[in-house]
Scaffold this motif. Structure first.
Motif, PDB file in Angstrom:
ATOM      1  N   LEU A 128     -35.379 -49.781  -9.622  1.00  0.00           N
ATOM      2  CA  LEU A 128     -35.755 -48.595  -8.838  1.00  0.00           C
ATOM      3  C   LEU A 128     -35.982 -48.979  -7.372  1.00  0.00           C
ATOM      4  O   LEU A 128     -35.429 -48.371  -6.456  1.00  0.00           O
ATOM      5  N   THR A 129     -36.795 -49.987  -7.170  1.00  0.00           N
ATOM      6  CA  THR A 129     -37.056 -50.441  -5.797  1.00  0.00           C
ATOM      7  C   THR A 129     -35.749 -50.883  -5.134  1.00  0.00           C
ATOM      8  O   THR A 129     -35.490 -50.561  -3.971  1.00  0.00           O
ATOM      9  N   ALA A 184     -32.897 -42.210  -6.220  1.00  0.00           N
ATOM     10  CA  ALA A 184     -33.174 -42.325  -7.650  1.00  0.00           C
ATOM     11  C   ALA A 184     -34.443 -41.541  -7.955  1.00  0.00           C
ATOM     12  O   ALA A 184     -35.423 -41.645  -7.216  1.00  0.00           O
ATOM     13  N   PRO A 185     -34.420 -40.752  -9.028  1.00  0.00           N
ATOM     14  CA  PRO A 185     -35.627 -39.992  -9.373  1.00  0.00           C
ATOM     15  C   PRO A 185     -36.719 -40.915  -9.902  1.00  0.00           C
ATOM     16  O   PRO A 185     -36.410 -41.918 -10.551  1.00  0.00           O
ATOM     17  N   SER A 186     -37.958 -40.597  -9.624  1.00  0.00           N
ATOM     18  CA  SER A 186     -39.055 -41.387 -10.193  1.00  0.00           C
ATOM     19  C   SER A 186     -40.355 -40.637 -10.000  1.00  0.00           C
ATOM     20  O   SER A 186     -40.446 -39.720  -9.183  1.00  0.00           O
ATOM     21  N   SER A 187     -41.359 -41.022 -10.776  1.00  0.00           N
ATOM     22  CA  SER A 187     -42.688 -40.458 -10.541  1.00  0.00           C
ATOM     23  C   SER A 187     -43.751 -41.534 -10.701  1.00  0.00           C
ATOM     24  O   SER A 187     -44.377 -41.951  -9.745  1.00  0.00           O
ATOM     25  N   GLN A 216     -49.880 -47.089  -6.685  1.00  0.00           N
ATOM     26  CA  GLN A 216     -48.501 -46.785  -7.068  1.00  0.00           C
ATOM     27  C   GLN A 216     -47.762 -46.107  -5.924  1.00  0.00           C
ATOM     28  O   GLN A 216     -48.381 -45.633  -4.973  1.00  0.00           O
ATOM     29  N   ARG A 217     -46.436 -46.072  -6.037  1.00  0.00           N
ATOM     30  CA  ARG A 217     -45.642 -45.362  -5.034  1.00  0.00           C
ATOM     31  C   ARG A 217     -45.994 -43.870  -5.082  1.00  0.00           C
ATOM     32  O   ARG A 217     -46.418 -43.354  -6.118  1.00  0.00           O
ATOM     33  N   PRO A 266     -45.233 -40.364  -5.828  1.00  0.00           N
ATOM     34  CA  PRO A 266     -44.181 -39.746  -6.649  1.00  0.00           C
ATOM     35  C   PRO A 266     -43.432 -38.674  -5.864  1.00  0.00           C
ATOM     36  O   PRO A 266     -44.040 -37.894  -5.141  1.00  0.00           O
ATOM     37  N   LYS A 267     -42.117 -38.677  -6.043  1.00  0.00           N
ATOM     38  CA  LYS A 267     -41.324 -37.700  -5.269  1.00  0.00           C
ATOM     39  C   LYS A 267     -41.646 -36.269  -5.666  1.00  0.00           C
ATOM     40  O   LYS A 267     -41.573 -35.366  -4.854  1.00  0.00           O
ATOM     41  N   ALA A 268     -41.992 -36.059  -6.932  1.00  0.00           N
ATOM     42  CA  ALA A 268     -42.257 -34.698  -7.395  1.00  0.00           C
ATOM     43  C   ALA A 268     -43.672 -34.249  -7.053  1.00  0.00           C
ATOM     44  O   ALA A 268     -44.074 -33.141  -7.394  1.00  0.00           O
ATOM     45  N   GLU A 318     -33.692 -47.905  -4.074  1.00  0.00           N
ATOM     46  CA  GLU A 318     -34.269 -47.254  -2.893  1.00  0.00           C
ATOM     47  C   GLU A 318     -34.052 -48.082  -1.636  1.00  0.00           C
ATOM     48  O   GLU A 318     -33.728 -47.547  -0.573  1.00  0.00           O
TER      49      GLU A 318
END
Ligand code: FES
Ligand code: FES
Ligand SMILES: [Fe+2]
Lengths: 84, 356
Positions: free
Chosen positions: A23-24, A33-36, B97-98, B100-102, A27
Motif C-alpha cells: 500500500l505504501t 489505492a483504496p485504504s482505511s 495510523q494513516r 483514512p481516505k474515507a 502510494e
C-alpha cells in the motif's frame, strides 16, 4: 534478484524498494489505492493479485479470498502484478 | 388520500435550497448541534468567525461530533480523536495510523445575510448565494427593522405554508391583533408565480385591526391590503398596506400617509413533525425608534403564538383523523403551493433523498 511490482490499470512496472507494505509502495509511486485502517482489519485495500506471491507482514483479521491480497499488510515475495 | 396528507414513503423536503439555520448570534466559537430536514448537523464559528456546518456523525463509530471538542478551526471527535477541518476533511487519525481516505464528513455551504445564518442542504456545487431571498429596503435608512425571533412549532412545515398563504384566518385566529370582523367575508386572489404563490386581497373602508391602529398616521377607516406570499421551499413575505379609506388600490399610487409593513417568515423543517420558525419585520416609519421596534416585536410574537396553538392542534388533528377532511375555496393558494413543491422535490436527484 530485483523484484518488480506491476500496476496493471496504471500500466506501470516499478522495481520494489523496501517499504512497510505494498500500500505504501503504491502510494509512494503515485498509484491510487483504496485504504482505511492500514492494519488488516477493514478490507478496504483488497486488490486482485494477477501474478506472483506476497507475504503477510501482519495477520489480517480475515484472510481475503484466493487471488486477492490486502495491500496494507503485505510485501512481495516474488515479482507481482496488481490489478491497480 | 387528500391533498393535505403527507406521504411517509415520499421525499418530503426540497434539498437544493437555502434554509435558515439560526440567527447569527446563535452560533459562536463552540459546538452546537442542530437538526435540519432530519439531518443532524454540528455548527460552530472558526477562529476567523466564519460559520461552519458539518455532518454531525464521526465516520468511525458515528459519534455525534458535537460531543467532541473544538480545537481551533477543527473538530476533534470525542471518542478516538479523528479530527476534521471546516471542509469536513480528516486531518488527524488516532494511534499513529494513516489518515483514512474515507474519513470525511459532509460540509454544508453556509452564508450569512440579514442577521441570519443560511445553510444549503443539497448538492454543494449548486449552492448559489444569489438564490437567497432578497429583502427589499434592507439597509434603507427610512425603514425600520424589528429584528425578530424564533420558535419551534410542533407541526409539519406544510401546515405553516398553508397558514402563511391564508389571509382569511386572521378573522378567527387573530381577533385581538391582525384581524377583526371586517376580515371575515372578503375573497382573495391567488397568483401562481415561478418561485412561489401569492394570495392577496383589499379590504375597503374598514376599521383598522388592533395590531396596526396605534401606528397609523391617519384617523378613521382604512383601505387595507393583505399580501401573503410564500416562496419555495418555505419563505414567506407577508405585506400589510394601510391607507386612508378610499385611497387604496393596486393601480393607484400609495397615499403619503401609507403604513407599510413587510413581515419575513422563514420555515426550517426540523423533521416531519417539528418546524423551526424565524421572522423579522421591515416598516416604513419610525426607523430608529427602539420602543416601536420592541412593541412590534412583542405584538408579533403574541400573534404568532396564536398561530402556533392552531397549527399544532391541526397537525395532531390531521395525524389522528378518524374521518375525511375537506378542502375549501380558501385552500387554492396553499394547495397549489404544496403541489408545485412536491413536483420540485420529485424532480431532484434520487440520491439526495436516499437517506429519508
Ligand atoms: S486498509 Fe484496512 S485492511 Fe488494508
Ligand atoms: S468514533 Fe470518532 S474517532 Fe472513533
Ligand atoms: Fe397567523
Amino acid at each position: 534478484m530485483t523484484l518488480t511490482v506491476a500496476f496493471r490499470k496504471s500500466g506501470r512496472t516499478v522495481a520494489w524498494a523496501a517499504t512497510d507494505s505494498l500500500l505504501t509502495f503504491a502510494e509512494e509511486n503515485g498509484v491510487e489505492a483504496p485504504s482505511s485502517c492500514g492494519a488488516g482489519v477493514c478490507g478496504t485495500c483488497a486488490t486482485a493479485l494477477l501474478a506472483g506471491e506476497v507475504s503477510y507482514v501482519e495477520d489480517p483479521l480475515y484472510m481475503p479470498d484466493p487471488g486477492v491480497v490486502l495491500l496494507c499488510c503485505t510485501t512481495p515475495k516474488t515479482s507481482v502484478i496488481l490489478d491497480l | 388520500m387528500t391533498s393535505t396528507e403527507t406521504v411517509a414513503d415520499k421525499p418530503t423536503y426540497l434539498k437544493n435550497a437555502w434554509y435558515v439555520a439560526g440567527w447569527d448570534n446563535d452560533i459562536g466559537h463552540s459546538l452546537t448541534a442542530v437538526t435540519i430536514l432530519n439531518e443532524s448537523i454540528v455548527m460552530y464559528r472558526d477562529t476567523a468567525g466564519k460559520a461552519v456546518a458539518l455532518e454531525n456523525a464521526c465516520p468511525h463509530r458515528k459519534l455525534p461530533l458535537s460531543m467532541g471538542r473544538l480545537k481551533g478551526d477543527e473538530v476533534e471527535c470525542g471518542y478516538h480523536g479523528l479530527t476534521f477541518n471546516q471542509a469536513g476533511a480528516c486531518t488527524r487519525a488516532p494511534g499513529g495510523q494513516r489518515v483514512p481516505k474515507a474519513a470525511c464528513v459532509h460540509s454544508y455551504p453556509v452564508e450569512e445575510r440579514y442577521g441570519l445564518i443560511w445553510i444549503w442542504m443539497g448538492e454543494a456545487a449548486k449552492a448559489d448565494p444569489a438564490k437567497i431571498m432578497n429583502v427589499d429596503h434592507w439597509g434603507d435608512s427610512a425603514w425600520g427593522l424589528n429584528r425578530g425571533d424564533g420558535m419551534t412549532v410542533e407541526c409539519n412545515y406544510l401546515y405553516m405554508t398553508d397558514n402563511l398563504l391564508d389571509p382569511s384566518h386572521v378573522a378567527w385566529v387573530h381577533q385581538t391583533s391582525f384581524g377583526n370582523a371586517a376580515c371575515a367575508d372578503i375573497a382573495s386572489d391567488t397568483t401562481i408565480a415561478d418561485d412561489g404563490v401569492i394570495v392577496s386581497r383589499w379590504m375597503r373602508d374598514t376599521e383598522p385591526a388592533p395590531f396596526y391602529a396605534p401606528f397609523l398616521k391617519f384617523r378613521g377607516n382604512c383601505d387595507r391590503k393583505q399580501h401573503y406570499e410564500v416562496r419555495y421551499p418555505g419563505h414567506a413575505i407577508i405585506k400589510a398596506i394601510f391607507v386612508p379609506a378610499g385611497s387604496g388600490g393596486d393601480d393607484r399610487p400609495l397615499h403619503k400617509d401609507v403604513f407599510l409593513m413587510d413581515s419575513y417568515n422563514f420555515l426550517t423543517p426540523i423533521n416531519e413533525n417539528l418546524t423551526r420558525y424565524y421572522w423579522f419585520q421591515m416598516r416604513n416609519f419610525a426607523p430608529n425608534d427602539q420602543a416601536v421596534s420592541d412593541a412590534l416585536a412583542r405584538n408579533v410574537r403574541t400573534a404568532f403564538e396564536e398561530d402556533k396553538v392552531i397549527m399544532q392542534a391541526v397537525h395532531r388533528g390531521m395525524s389522528n383523523k378518524k374521518g375525511h377532511n375537506i378542502d375549501l375555496k380558501i385552500d387554492k393558494g396553499p394547495l397549489h403551493f404544496r403541489k408545485r413543491l412536491a413536483q420540485m422535490i420529485a424532480a431532484e436527484k434520487p440520491s439526495l433523498h436516499a437517506a429519508e
